[in-house]
Design a protein around this motif. Structure first.
Motif, short mmCIF file in Angstrom:
data_model
loop_
_atom_site.label_atom_id
_atom_site.label_comp_id
_atom_site.label_asym_id
_atom_site.label_seq_id
_atom_site.Cartn_x
_atom_site.Cartn_y
_atom_site.Cartn_z
N CYS A 144 0.81 -1.23 0.00
CA CYS A 144 0.00 0.00 0.00
C CYS A 144 0.84 1.27 0.00
O CYS A 144 0.59 2.14 -0.83
CB CYS A 144 -0.98 -0.01 1.16
N TYR B 166 0.80 3.96 -3.07
CA TYR B 166 0.36 5.30 -2.72
C TYR B 166 1.41 6.33 -3.11
O TYR B 166 1.08 7.37 -3.69
CB TYR B 166 0.06 5.37 -1.22
N LEU C 190 -6.00 3.57 -0.39
CA LEU C 190 -6.11 4.88 0.26
C LEU C 190 -6.64 4.75 1.68
O LEU C 190 -6.17 5.45 2.59
CB LEU C 190 -6.98 5.81 -0.57
#
Length: 89
Positions: free
Chosen positions: A9, A13, A40
């Motif tokens: 993640c 991101y 997110l």
């Protein structure tokens, strides 16, 4: 899965944050729409006030409604109650 998300993640991101526009180099998106919301939310849940401010700033600059929706939904996962209240204001 948490360990996988922990590495995956933030990486996705950071790439997306560098260029959140819909048009990506070689036609590839940094974050496919199928995973954008989940990534997110995980980033926000493990973030801080700086992450929250970044999401607010991003919301104003995004062109696609789907991206804006993902950012707004992620604000609900802010790590503190005070930040979640700010998201509602």
């Amino acid at each position: 899965m948490a360990q996988y998300g922990g590495r995956f993640c933030p990486h996705r991101y950071e790439i997306w944050l560098a260029d959140p526009s819909d048009v990506k180099t070689e036609g590839k998106k940094a974050m496919p729409p199928e995973i954008a919301g989940s990534v997110l939310r995980l980033v926000m849940a493990s973030g801080n006030e700086k992450t929250f401010e970044t999401f607010l700033r991003l919301y104003g600059s995004l062109a696609l409604n789907d991206d804006k929706k993902d950012v707004l939904c992620a604000l609900g996962y802010a790590p503190t109650t005070a930040l979640r209240v700010r998201a509602l204001e």
